[in-house]
Design an enzyme around this catalytic site. Structure first.
Site, PDB file in Angstrom:
ATOM      1  N   ASP A 173       0.861  -1.188   0.000  1.00  0.00           N
ATOM      2  CA  ASP A 173       0.000   0.000   0.000  1.00  0.00           C
ATOM      3  C   ASP A 173       0.893   1.233   0.000  1.00  0.00           C
ATOM      4  O   ASP A 173       1.819   1.359   0.830  1.00  0.00           O
ATOM      5  CB  ASP A 173      -0.912   0.019   1.228  1.00  0.00           C
ATOM      6  CG  ASP A 173      -1.920   1.156   1.157  1.00  0.00           C
ATOM      7  OD1 ASP A 173      -2.969   0.969   0.500  1.00  0.00           O
ATOM      8  OD2 ASP A 173      -1.634   2.237   1.735  1.00  0.00           O
TER       9      ASP A 173
ATOM     10  N   ASN B 242      -2.783  12.852  -4.487  1.00  0.00           N
ATOM     11  CA  ASN B 242      -3.924  13.144  -5.358  1.00  0.00           C
ATOM     12  C   ASN B 242      -4.496  14.521  -5.059  1.00  0.00           C
ATOM     13  O   ASN B 242      -4.813  15.292  -5.974  1.00  0.00           O
ATOM     14  CB  ASN B 242      -5.005  12.076  -5.168  1.00  0.00           C
ATOM     15  CG  ASN B 242      -4.881  10.956  -6.195  1.00  0.00           C
ATOM     16  OD1 ASN B 242      -4.185  11.107  -7.187  1.00  0.00           O
ATOM     17  ND2 ASN B 242      -5.551   9.850  -5.950  1.00  0.00           N
TER      18      ASN B 242
ATOM     19  N   HIS C 115      -5.237  14.110  -9.873  1.00  0.00           N
ATOM     20  CA  HIS C 115      -5.357  12.677 -10.200  1.00  0.00           C
ATOM     21  C   HIS C 115      -4.387  12.251 -11.295  1.00  0.00           C
ATOM     22  O   HIS C 115      -3.985  11.085 -11.347  1.00  0.00           O
ATOM     23  CB  HIS C 115      -6.798  12.366 -10.617  1.00  0.00           C
ATOM     24  CG  HIS C 115      -7.768  12.450  -9.476  1.00  0.00           C
ATOM     25  ND1 HIS C 115      -7.853  11.485  -8.495  1.00  0.00           N
ATOM     26  CD2 HIS C 115      -8.692  13.403  -9.144  1.00  0.00           C
ATOM     27  CE1 HIS C 115      -8.780  11.809  -7.613  1.00  0.00           C
ATOM     28  NE2 HIS C 115      -9.309  12.986  -7.987  1.00  0.00           N
TER      29      HIS C 115
ATOM     30  N   ASP D 251      -2.066   9.049 -11.031  1.00  0.00           N
ATOM     31  CA  ASP D 251      -1.974   7.950 -12.002  1.00  0.00           C
ATOM     32  C   ASP D 251      -0.525   7.667 -12.372  1.00  0.00           C
ATOM     33  O   ASP D 251      -0.120   6.509 -12.531  1.00  0.00           O
ATOM     34  CB  ASP D 251      -2.775   8.283 -13.253  1.00  0.00           C
ATOM     35  CG  ASP D 251      -4.278   8.291 -12.995  1.00  0.00           C
ATOM     36  OD1 ASP D 251      -4.694   7.754 -11.953  1.00  0.00           O
ATOM     37  OD2 ASP D 251      -5.017   8.825 -13.850  1.00  0.00           O
TER      38      ASP D 251
ATOM     39  N   GLU E 148      -4.667   2.282  -4.317  1.00  0.00           N
ATOM     40  CA  GLU E 148      -3.213   2.319  -4.274  1.00  0.00           C
ATOM     41  C   GLU E 148      -2.644   1.050  -3.672  1.00  0.00           C
ATOM     42  O   GLU E 148      -1.496   1.020  -3.240  1.00  0.00           O
ATOM     43  CB  GLU E 148      -2.736   3.537  -3.467  1.00  0.00           C
ATOM     44  CG  GLU E 148      -3.035   3.493  -1.984  1.00  0.00           C
ATOM     45  CD  GLU E 148      -4.416   4.018  -1.623  1.00  0.00           C
ATOM     46  OE1 GLU E 148      -4.622   4.316  -0.462  1.00  0.00           O
ATOM     47  OE2 GLU E 148      -5.287   4.154  -2.529  1.00  0.00           O
TER      48      GLU E 148
END
Length: 569
Positions: A441, A449, A454, A458, A484
């Site tokens: 994680d 973010n 975003h 990504d 994530e």
């Protein structure tokens, strides 16, 4: 347990082999195989039709040749039968001559003129043929000639009787140009008159030096059978070759002379032209027993020969084994048949151009065009279907990849990962190999973010996925299971080995900065939880993932950016 294990391993190997075969024999290969089979079968069927057509063509050629050969044979047989009839009449006349005054006078006249250089005895020009002869002195010069026989008078009268039969038997419609009896005693009777007595010696010696006369001595013709000869005529002014059929005349084991009939090759050529069907192509050629060319039905080759020595040798070799047959010579089909009443062979030559113009040529062209059309349509269909199948296969592969992978990270998605994990866990359990799971994680991903957007998030996910993939072994499987969150499956890895892999992933993620905006870089970190079947002997993937996830949160509670491989961390 050992037997069950071996059976399971064999089953897995068979399944693996079937999968490899299925991958190799894709839809495109199957389409290719089907079209190849169809093309092969269509070609075989066409070839079979060609074979049947060729057999029919050969039979047709032989039938045409047989018709002409039979017609020629019948005509020649008629002449041979006449010759045998004349010989039988001559033998009867030698044994029992007719007691006519005119015949006795002929014998007396012979005795009076036998010493003359040339003489002629004639009874009635309208009824019989004259006897032409030479002197005793000239007869004595020949090796085969002799007047030393007791039946010489009978032979003179028999010759006059045969002259009567020769005159009746000879007609203008016959192929025979000349019929004659030539005696060893120095005289002859011929349907071709000798106009001047001074020409008798020349003509007589022309007869007795011909092969058809010499070839009937007791040494040359032991069976005293009918023989055929090809020779030049006895007249020096006539250079046209001719065929002579002749038979010896014997009585009481004494050879008296030869009965013969001369047939010019031009009359045989005319007969061939009249005998053949004008609607049929092909050339008929007549050869003697030594394969010397005699005549042809083709006016363009009246005295020529279209066979070279090598082809004649091939033809002679083929004729040694059969009385009829056929052979291909380049673009020609040559059929032959030996004649029953002639010492020779009739040959039919059919060229490729003539065959193309005929019925069989039209059928062959139509069959070839149909095969070419079918093959062209088949190839076009193959190309179109092959393209369609290829496009569908590419589309199917693309859809399948999208269904199994996360498009952003290019790792397996959650569903695909679970599908992969279960059989791997079962396989490890079967072989008693360890099975480990790493749960990853990313730390503070929500903040990235919120701060950078975003798009930056990504990029972080894609960057992290690439680093995770580069840290794994060949047999390991990684997937994205959440926003994530990532999960790594390590078949055959112990807890310690899995922890080492997890630490390697953590270091790679943390040690590299990444550019997310202009002149802006960040360093990311991750918390990792590790679990293994070694701990509890449980190979259930979902249980192992849940345990690794719990340890991941232990790592986060312990300060993030670390690996937790036990519940006591």
């Amino acid at each position: 347990m050992g037997v069950v294990r071996v059976q399971h391993e064999t089953k897995m190997e068979n399944q693996s082999w079937l999968k490899k075969l299925a991958r190799r024999l894709g839809p495109g290969h199957i389409v290719n195989l089907c079209f190849i089979v169809v093309l092969l079968f269509s070609t075989l069927l066409t070839w079979r039709e060609v074979v049947v057509l060729e057999d029919a063509y050969i039979s047709s050629q032989r039938n045409h040749l047989e018709n002409v050969a039979n017609a020629l044979d019948k005509h020649l047989q008629y002449n041979v039968d006449k010759l045998i009839f004349l010989r039988n009449g001559m033998r009867e006349a030698l044994v029992a001559p007719l007691d006519f005054t005119s015949l006795r006078n002929a014998v007396t006249e012979f005795e009076q003129h036998r010493d003359e250089h040339a003489w002629q005895i004639e009874l009635n020009r309208r009824r019989t043929l004259p006897v032409n002869g030479v002197s005793d002195a000239l007869v004595s010069e020949g090796n085969l000639l002799s007047r030393e026989n007791e039946s010489l008078d009978n032979e003179i009268t028999a010759a006059l009787e045969v002259g009567y039969l020769l005159r009746l038997a000879h007609n203008s419609s016959s192929m025979v140009e000349q019929a004659m009896y030539v005696s060893r005693a120095g005289f002859y009777v011929s349907t071709q008159p000798t106009l001047f007595t001074r020409n008798v010696p020349t003509r007589y010696y022309g007869y007795v030096t011909q092969p058809w006369f010499i070839g009937h001595s007791q040494r040359e013709n032991r069976h005293r059978a009918v023989r055929w000869f090809t020779s030049q005529p006895e007249h020096a002014s006539n250079t046209e070759p001719q065929v002579t059929v002749s038979v010896p005349v014997d009585s009481n084991n004494y050879w008296y002379g030869v009965l013969g009939m001369s047939i010019p090759v031009r009359t045989m050529q005319q007969f061939l032209r009249n005998a053949i069907d004008k609607n049929l192509d092909g050339e008929y050629q007549l050869y003697d027993s030594k394969l010397r060319f005699l005549t042809s039905s083709n006016p363009d080759h009246p005295t020529g020969n279209i066979f070279d020595p090598r082809e004649l040798a091939l033809l002679a070799q083929a004729m040694e084994h059969d009385t009829r047959g056929g052979i291909r010579m380049n673009s020609r089909y040559v059929s032959w048949e030996r004649l029953d009443h002639f010492d020779g062979v009739l040959v039919r030559v059919h060229t490729l151009s003539e065959g193309v113009r005929g019925d069989f040529g039209s059928i062959s062209i139509a069959l070839t065009l149909l095969w070419a059309l079918f093959t062209t349509m088949l190839l076009i269909s193959w190309y179109v279907i092959r393209r369609m199948v290829s496009n569908m296969y590419v589309l199917q592969s693309s859809l399948q990849w999208q269904a199994w992978h996360d498009t952003l990270t290019r790792l397996y998605n959650r569903g695909a990962l679970f599908e992969k994990a279960r059989p791997l866990a079962k396989l490890c359990q079967t072989h008693q190999h360890p099975f480990s799971v790493i749960q990853v994680d990313l730390d503070h991903f929500k903040a990235i973010n919120d701060r950078f957007g975003h798009q930056a998030g990504d990029r972080v996910l894609s960057h992290a996925a690439g680093l995770i993939s580069s840290s794994l072994r060949a047999q390991d499987v990684a997937g994205r299971v959440g926003g994530e969150e990532f999960c790594v499956i390590l078949p055959g890895a112990s807890l310690t080995q899995a922890a080492e892999v997890a630490e390697r992933i953590r270091l790679k993620l943390n040690e590299k900065e990444m550019l997310i905006a202009k002149s802006t870089t960040i360093r990311i970190s991750a918390s990792l939880g590790v679990s293994s079947s070694e701990e509890t002997g449980d190979y259930d993937f979902e249980q192992l993932q849940s345990l690794a996830d719990r340890r991941l949160y232990l790592a986060k509670q312990a300060g993030r950016n670390r690996v937790c491989a036990s519940d006591n961390a």
